[in-house]
Every structure is written in C-alpha cells, then in structure tokens.
Design an enzyme around this catalytic site. Structure first.
Site: not given
Ligand code: MEV
Length: 439
Positions: A85, A280, A296, A393
């Site tokens: 990513e 995430k 793992d 991003h």
């Molecule tokens: C993207 O991979 C992860 C985010 O969405 C985490 C978040 O929103 O805190 C930027």
C-alpha cells in the site's frame, strides 16, 4: 472455462503450469512468460520458495520497504515493512521522525502467556471427571517431557493445565485449557505437540481410572489446538509530549490539534464503523513488520480483532488523553510473535530483516511491532484531523497511476513536478498524461 483435475499435486511444476495456462488463459504463452518472470534465477532460492507451500507456480512479490529513525526505549531502529500500500512506509517514517524529536516511543511487554486447548466430550459425573483430572494432571505434564525438556532448559514450557466445564454451552463439552511460555518461538508447533500428547494421555489413562464407570471411561477427544487468542501475551506502546511541542503545522495550533486528535480516538472507541478503519490503519504498520519478520499475520490479525471486541463492542485499540498539559497516545495489544523457528531461519529476507532489527528477542519484536502500529495510527490521525487523508494518499498513489499507463521515466519526472502543485485525482493524472503525450 471450468475444469477439474485429479492428481494435480503429483504433477511436476512445469506440468502444473502447462495445465493452468492451457486451461485458464486465452494466451497461454503470455501467462507462462509472466509466471516465469517472477521465478528466482537462483535455483536454491527458488526451490526454497517452492517448498514453503504446495503447488507453487511462481513467487508473489511484495515490496520490502524500510522506515528509519524509530527511537524505541532509547534505541534507534530502522524497521523493515513488507507492504504494497502506497504511503504506509512514508507515513511510518514521518511519524518516527516526529517522535524521535520528542523523546521517542516507550514500549513494554506486559505478559507473554500463550494458550492451547484440548476440546473433549464426557457425559458422566462431573465430580468424577474433576477427580480424574486432579489425579492425571502431573502425568499429563510428565508425558509431555520429551517435547518440553529443551524449552524448559531455556526457561519456558507448560505453565498450567486447567479443566474447564463448558457444559452450559454444549452438553458434555469440557476442555483442558493449558497455558505456555514459549520464549522466542511463536510456539505453535510446540503447543500443538504438547496438546496432542495431553489428549493421548488423558484418553488412554481414563481407561485405567477405577472411579469411572465403563461409559465414563470413554472420553471423546474432539480436537487439540493452540488458541490464536492471546490476551495475556500483551505489549504496550506509548508516546507523550507537552502539548505545545505537538504541532508542526502552521494552519493549526498545537492545542487544537491535540484536542481534535483525542476526539478522533474517542470516536473510534465508541463507534465500530470508525473503529474498524482506525484499527485497519494500525494493522497497516503491524502486518507489514509481522510479514517482513516471517511471522504469521493471519494469527495476529485474528487475535487483535478479537481483542478489540473483548468488551462486547468492537472498539479502538489505541487511546489518547490530555492531562496537565501533556498529550499521551498509547495502545496495548496482544501479539504472539517469534524470532526463532518457522520462517525466521529459512527465508533469506526474513533473516535480513531480523538482522536489520539487531536480532531481537520475541519480546523486543513485540515492542517494535506495536510501535510500528502506533506510529501508523498517529500518522493516519494526524493527516485525518489536519489536511485530510487524500492529499498525501493521492500523491503516493500518483506513481501507481503513472505505472498503470506505462509512463516513461521522463513522463514520471514531468508529471511528479506538475502534481506537486496540482491536486492528484485519477482523472487529472490521466488527462495530464494524455496532454503530455499529445505535446
Ligand atoms: C488506510 O489504509 C488507513 C486509514 O484509513 C486509517 C484511518 O482511517 O485511520 C488512513
């Protein structure tokens, strides 16, 4: 086309590839060429990868990036991260640098206990079963000695075995619930071998326990398996600083940033839709280091999310507060990791990653991984509560879009310059490439 095949696993690698490309691909030669492009030219390395799993037809690459300047408990690390990513490694590096200038990360292992269970069915008198368990417990441990003796020499082994009555949930269901210390090994094989031995002793010796009736002697073992849920294998990572030291951004004051940041964390604590995305972001950092160090990541993922739900609602793994002018951001997470055994001694890049981390013990690796997760979370929340996530991003995503259009090095250079001052969107990049090519 749908096709089935029997004896596929027994075919040679080249026969497997022939069958795949001829059965599923319109251009078999093209498909074969791509598969071959990803083979390693070093036969030994390729064989190693072939043998990591079954039916290998090629290798699936992930980039291995590094995030330098991680100051953890006063020691500097460059952290290896295997992840596809865009912006994750850049975000980690940025957060590392930010906190390096503010005293760095503090990390502490709280506990290292792992769990395994023998699940079995018994329909007789519960008291007699309890008596049998108390009678056999020391033998369960004794019979596992051939498996545990080396681990014991190093200070680990079986910590305890309990009999757990689960008959309220399922008629006749009981467990041998065992806890283990596996030191620098993740310990899955060790734990599973111990459990299978417990099951064998437990079932066999029941036949000789006189207090059991003939029916009670028949204990049905359902399965013996470690639990990937390790809430007692816990590590804490933390950063803190004076509020006034927080902001580097001219557009937002340190106080406003700290307040918004804490609000963002509180939202993730109470709102599962946000908590999943918040966590995430933490896992972006955790998985990348877990993968790079040959651990793992499926086990880690399953455990962390169960832990995030332990109070009955899925919630944020991290927390933040402002107290007496100090901003503190922290996280406690369960991580069952190993720095010996498994892939750690086999995969050349895993060995390299562990050397890069100064050959950590499992406890040190728990701290490093937790810090990588916290750093990632800090970076994400910092963007979200200030500039918004898309600015950073999309800048990083620019290269992916340019590659999608086979941009040349010159085109990449020109367009990277152009998008330093223009907003990156998919369509804006496409338009810019087209315009450039017309010129
Ligand atoms: C993207 O991979 C992860 C985010 O969405 C985490 C978040 O929103 O805190 C930027």
């Amino acid at each position: 086309m749908c096709a089935s095949i029997s004896g596929f696993s027994k075919l040679s690698k080249s026969k497997k590839i022939d069958w795949i490309v001829e059965t599923y691909f319109s251009n078999a030669e093209d498909a074969k060429r791509i598969l071959k492009q990803y083979w390693n030219t070093n036969e030994k390395i390729q064989q190693l990868h072939d043998e990591f799993t079954e039916n290998t037809i090629t290798n699936y690459y992930l980039p291995l990036g590094v995030a330098p300047n991680f100051l953890i408990n006063g020691k500097l690390y460059t952290i290896p991260m295997a992840i596809e990513e865009s912006s994750v490694v850049a975000a980690a590096s940025k957060a590392a640098k930010f906190w390096m200038d503010r005293g760095g990360f503090k990390a502490e292992v709280i506990s290292t206990t792992k769990i395994g269970q023998v699940h079995f069915m018994y329909y007789g008198n519960p008291e007699t079963l309890k008596n049998y368990f108390n009678h056999i417990k020391s033998q369960l441990i004794e019979d596992a000695k051939p498996i545990t003796k080396n681990m014991e020499k190093r200070g680990g082994g079986i910590l305890d075995i309990e009999l757990r009555d689960k008959t309220k949930d399922i008629k006749g269901y009981y467990q041998l619930h065992a806890s283990f210390e596996t030191l620098d090994a993740m310990g899955a094989n060790f734990i599973n071998s111990c459990l299978e031995q417990f099951a064998k002793t437990f079932k066999t010796e029941a036949l000789n326990f006189n207090a059991f009736s003939a029916e009670e002697k028949i204990i049905q073992i359902v399965m013996s398996i470690l639990s990937n849920y390790v809430p007692e294998c816990l590590v804490r990572a933390e950063v803190s600083c004076k509020i006034e030291d927080l902001s580097e951004d001219k557009n937002i004051s340190a106080e406003e940033f700290a307040t918004k940041f804490v609000q963002a964390v509180k939202i993730a604590e109470v709102e599962p839709y946000r908590a999943v995305t918040h966590n995430k972001g933490i896992m972006n950092g955790i998985d990348a280091v877990v993968l790079a160090t040959g651990n793992d990541f499926r086990a880690v993922e399953a455990c962390v999310h169960a832990y995030a739900s332990r109070k009955g609602t899925y919630s944020s793994l991290s927390h933040a507060k402002i107290e007496d002018g100090i901003f503190t951001f922290w996280m406690e997470i369960p991580l069952a990791l190993g720095t010996v055994g498994g892939l750690t001694g086999l995969h050349p890049l895993v060995k390299l990653s562990l050397e890069l981390l100064h050959h950590p013990t499992a406890k040190e690796l728990m701290q490093i991984v937790a810090v990588a997760g916290l750093a990632q979370n800090f970076a994400a929340l910092r963007s979200l509560t200030t500039t918004g996530i898309q600015q950073g991003h999309m800048k990083m995503h620019l290269m992916n879009i340019l590659n999608l259009f086979d941009a040349t090095d010159i085109e990449k250079e020109i367009l990277t310059e152009y998008f330093k001052v223009n907003t990156v969107t998919h369509s804006a990049v496409v338009e810019a490439i087209e315009n450039l090519r017309i010129k």
